[in-house]
Design a protein around this motif. Structure first.
Motif, mmCIF file in Angstrom:
data_model
loop_
_atom_site.group_PDB
_atom_site.id
_atom_site.type_symbol
_atom_site.label_atom_id
_atom_site.label_comp_id
_atom_site.label_asym_id
_atom_site.label_seq_id
_atom_site.Cartn_x
_atom_site.Cartn_y
_atom_site.Cartn_z
ATOM 1 N N VAL A 144 0.840 -1.208 0.000
ATOM 2 C CA VAL A 144 0.000 0.000 0.000
ATOM 3 C C VAL A 144 0.869 1.250 0.000
ATOM 4 C CG1 VAL A 144 -1.667 1.334 1.344
ATOM 5 C CG2 VAL A 144 -1.972 -1.135 1.092
ATOM 6 N N ALA A 145 1.928 1.276 0.823
ATOM 7 C CA ALA A 145 2.817 2.435 0.883
ATOM 8 C C ALA A 145 3.522 2.654 -0.457
ATOM 9 C CB ALA A 145 3.845 2.243 1.993
ATOM 10 N N THR A 146 4.013 1.568 -1.045
ATOM 11 C CA THR A 146 4.681 1.681 -2.347
ATOM 12 C C THR A 146 3.697 2.101 -3.430
ATOM 13 O OG1 THR A 146 6.126 -0.133 -1.635
ATOM 14 C CG2 THR A 146 6.211 0.497 -3.944
ATOM 15 N N PHE A 147 2.469 1.612 -3.330
ATOM 16 C CA PHE A 147 1.408 1.989 -4.269
ATOM 17 C C PHE A 147 1.214 3.507 -4.250
ATOM 18 C CE2 PHE A 147 -2.730 2.442 -6.086
ATOM 19 C CZ PHE A 147 -2.964 1.319 -6.866
ATOM 20 N N ILE A 148 1.140 4.078 -3.048
ATOM 21 C CA ILE A 148 0.932 5.527 -2.902
ATOM 22 C C ILE A 148 2.130 6.296 -3.459
ATOM 23 C CG2 ILE A 148 0.660 7.398 -1.233
ATOM 24 C CD1 ILE A 148 -0.868 5.368 0.538
ATOM 25 N N ILE A 149 3.346 5.827 -3.152
ATOM 26 C CA ILE A 149 4.546 6.483 -3.670
ATOM 27 C C ILE A 149 4.596 6.391 -5.193
ATOM 28 C CG2 ILE A 149 7.072 6.371 -3.731
ATOM 29 C CD1 ILE A 149 6.946 5.366 -0.817
ATOM 30 N N LEU B 203 -2.345 4.512 -12.669
ATOM 31 C CA LEU B 203 -3.090 3.491 -11.922
ATOM 32 C C LEU B 203 -3.141 2.141 -12.649
ATOM 33 C CD1 LEU B 203 -6.087 5.264 -10.141
ATOM 34 C CD2 LEU B 203 -4.151 4.082 -9.114
ATOM 35 N N PRO B 204 -3.466 2.096 -13.959
ATOM 36 C CA PRO B 204 -3.472 0.776 -14.624
ATOM 37 C C PRO B 204 -2.114 0.089 -14.565
ATOM 38 C CG PRO B 204 -4.455 2.459 -16.034
ATOM 39 C CD PRO B 204 -3.874 3.164 -14.870
ATOM 40 N N ARG B 205 -1.060 0.867 -14.745
ATOM 41 C CA ARG B 205 0.281 0.287 -14.726
ATOM 42 C C ARG B 205 0.631 -0.264 -13.354
ATOM 43 N NH1 ARG B 205 5.524 2.803 -17.638
ATOM 44 N NH2 ARG B 205 7.113 1.436 -16.744
ATOM 45 N N ILE B 206 0.258 0.456 -12.303
ATOM 46 C CA ILE B 206 0.553 -0.003 -10.947
ATOM 47 C C ILE B 206 -0.249 -1.264 -10.622
ATOM 48 C CG2 ILE B 206 0.413 0.615 -8.506
ATOM 49 C CD1 ILE B 206 0.791 3.552 -9.404
ATOM 50 N N VAL B 207 -1.508 -1.288 -11.013
ATOM 51 C CA VAL B 207 -2.346 -2.473 -10.780
ATOM 52 C C VAL B 207 -1.776 -3.683 -11.517
ATOM 53 C CG1 VAL B 207 -4.621 -3.484 -11.182
ATOM 54 C CG2 VAL B 207 -4.441 -1.149 -10.314
ATOM 55 N N ILE B 208 -1.333 -3.476 -12.767
ATOM 56 C CA ILE B 208 -0.727 -4.569 -13.524
ATOM 57 C C ILE B 208 0.549 -5.059 -12.847
ATOM 58 C CG2 ILE B 208 0.515 -5.089 -15.672
ATOM 59 C CD1 ILE B 208 -1.610 -3.531 -17.168
ATOM 60 N N SER B 209 1.343 -4.134 -12.308
ATOM 61 C CA SER B 209 2.569 -4.530 -11.598
ATOM 62 C C SER B 209 2.251 -5.449 -10.423
ATOM 63 C CB SER B 209 3.315 -3.289 -11.100
ATOM 64 O OG SER B 209 3.710 -2.462 -12.166
ATOM 65 N N LEU C 110 5.231 -6.900 -4.341
ATOM 66 C CA LEU C 110 6.070 -5.825 -3.793
ATOM 67 C C LEU C 110 7.344 -5.651 -4.621
ATOM 68 C CD1 LEU C 110 6.451 -3.779 -1.490
ATOM 69 C CD2 LEU C 110 7.586 -5.586 -0.182
ATOM 70 N N LEU C 111 7.946 -6.747 -5.038
ATOM 71 C CA LEU C 111 9.176 -6.694 -5.823
ATOM 72 C C LEU C 111 8.957 -6.000 -7.166
ATOM 73 C CD1 LEU C 111 12.149 -7.520 -6.120
ATOM 74 C CD2 LEU C 111 11.374 -9.738 -6.979
ATOM 75 N N VAL C 112 7.860 -6.339 -7.845
ATOM 76 C CA VAL C 112 7.615 -5.764 -9.174
ATOM 77 C C VAL C 112 7.194 -4.304 -9.077
ATOM 78 C CG1 VAL C 112 6.182 -5.914 -11.258
ATOM 79 C CG2 VAL C 112 7.064 -7.989 -10.205
ATOM 80 N N ILE C 113 6.344 -3.963 -8.110
ATOM 81 C CA ILE C 113 5.892 -2.573 -8.012
ATOM 82 C C ILE C 113 7.052 -1.661 -7.605
ATOM 83 C CG2 ILE C 113 5.084 -2.704 -5.628
ATOM 84 C CD1 ILE C 113 2.795 -0.898 -6.350
ATOM 85 N N ILE C 114 7.937 -2.132 -6.725
ATOM 86 C CA ILE C 114 9.124 -1.345 -6.377
ATOM 87 C C ILE C 114 10.023 -1.186 -7.595
ATOM 88 C CG2 ILE C 114 11.285 -1.401 -5.079
ATOM 89 C CD1 ILE C 114 9.766 -2.555 -2.726
#
Length: 344
Positions: free
Chosen positions: A29-34, A69-75, A303-307
């Motif tokens: 969630v924190a990484t999502f916001i960042i 947002l779509p890119r983050i959700v896909i990650s 977490l690994l992919v979104i970071i």
């Protein structure tokens, strides 16, 4: 006395699993916001809140809802899918090095997507819902070939033979992919080069909708099979003695792992290491029991992919580094550390 200590151990591991899952969820969630606020055009906290609740400008709406947002959700979805796929393959093959990339599953899926790209212009409106199906076809044929070559009637599925066969098939498919890329136009070649490096290229809601059904259906199926994976880890003879239909369960679980890997590759390109590192990290956090290992691996992979995707968009703005390269940079040192410890 032994039963009591084992029960206490199980209870302690469940509590630890809940804590680990909670921490991983909070980090995501924190990484999502960042990540929402990472990019060439920055959105301040107040602008971000206004845009989320419908009070932003047309430009802010476009940046947030159509690009980021779509890119983050896909990650998040891709990380979970690849990590669980690798975890299943490691469990079925009883080989800690098994992973969709090493076994050639990603390469098979990528080859079909490559053929699709070769015959359709990248600027055209691609039938995105067809991409996971094509990737699944390529990955499925590759998995069938590897399984057929690795399986011996009287010996079952040999982990070593499976790994070596997968590496050989992956090398052959990679060679075929390179031959195809030589015939591409410069525009398509540039797109393919970025895709092969593991770029989250499907960054709109159509790609989210194309990937989501595969994740929603296959992840719960794998989680339900957690106890079966525990039994398969005991070996074919023991699993058969406990009443498991080993060949049938292996095929079902491998099919689910292939489906997860193929659908993720279709929208994220050749991101490697997630299916290898995610389960290893999860196993160190919660132990080998798949009831906790699978969901922990899913969150670890997300977490690994979104970071990695966030760092890739931030490091060399306004350009970006494909997430697959960042994953390799982050994952390779840890994997070398694991190898060094295993030799000690």
């Amino acid at each position: 006395m032994g039963d009591l200590s084992y029960t206490a151990y199980e209870r302690r591991m469940r509590k630890r699993g809940v804590v680990v899952l909670s921490i991983l969820g909070a980090l995501i969630v924190a990484t999502f916001i960042i990540s929402i606020n990472t990019g060439y055009v920055r959105l301040g906290p107040l602008e971000l809140l206004q845009t989320l609740f419908g009070g932003g400008t047309a430009k802010q709406d476009l940046i947030l809802f159509q690009f980021r947002l779509p890119r983050i959700v896909i990650s998040v979805l891709v990380g979970a899918g690849l990590a669980v796929s690798g975890c299943v393959m490691q469990g079925v093959s009883r080989n800690a090095l098994a992973d969709p990339g090493i076994l050639g599953i990603n390469a098979g899926a990528g080859l079909m997507v490559m053929l699709f790209i070769a015959f359709y212009p990248t600027t055209a409106a691609a039938p995105v819902f067809l991409l996971p199906v094509l990737a699944l076809l390529g990955a499925g044929l590759t998995a069938l070939l590897i399984y057929t070559l690795s399986y011996k009637r009287h010996e079952g599925l040999s982990p070593t033979r499976l790994l070596l066969t997968g590496i050989a098939v992956a090398a052959g498919i990679s060679a075929a992919t390179i031959v195809i890329t030589l015939s591409l136009t410069p525009e398509k070649y540039q797109f393919v080069a970025v895709w092969m490096a593991g770029s989250i290229w499907g960054s709109n809601w159509r790609f989210v909708l194309a990937l989501l059904p595969w994740i929603v259906i296959l992840l719960p199926f794998v989680f339900i099979k957690a106890r079966v994976l525990n039994v398969l880890n005991l070996g074919d003879s023991t699993a058969t003695g406990l009443g498991a239909s080993v060949p049938r369960e292996q095929l079902l679980l491998l099919a689910a792992a292939v489906g997860l890997a193929a659908s993720c590759v279709a929208v994220s390109g050749g991101i490697g290491f997630v299916g290898l590192i995610g389960p290893h990290l999860a196993r160190r956090l919660v132990g080998p029991k798949h009831q906790l290992l699978l969901p922990t691996a899913a969150l670890t992979g997300s977490l690994l992919v979104i970071i990695s995707d966030t760092l890739g968009r931030w490091i060399i703005q306004p350009s970006e580094i494909p997430a697959g390269i960042i994953v390799a940079v982050l994952g390779a040192p840890y994997f070398l550390y694991l190898l060094a410890r295993s030799r000690a």
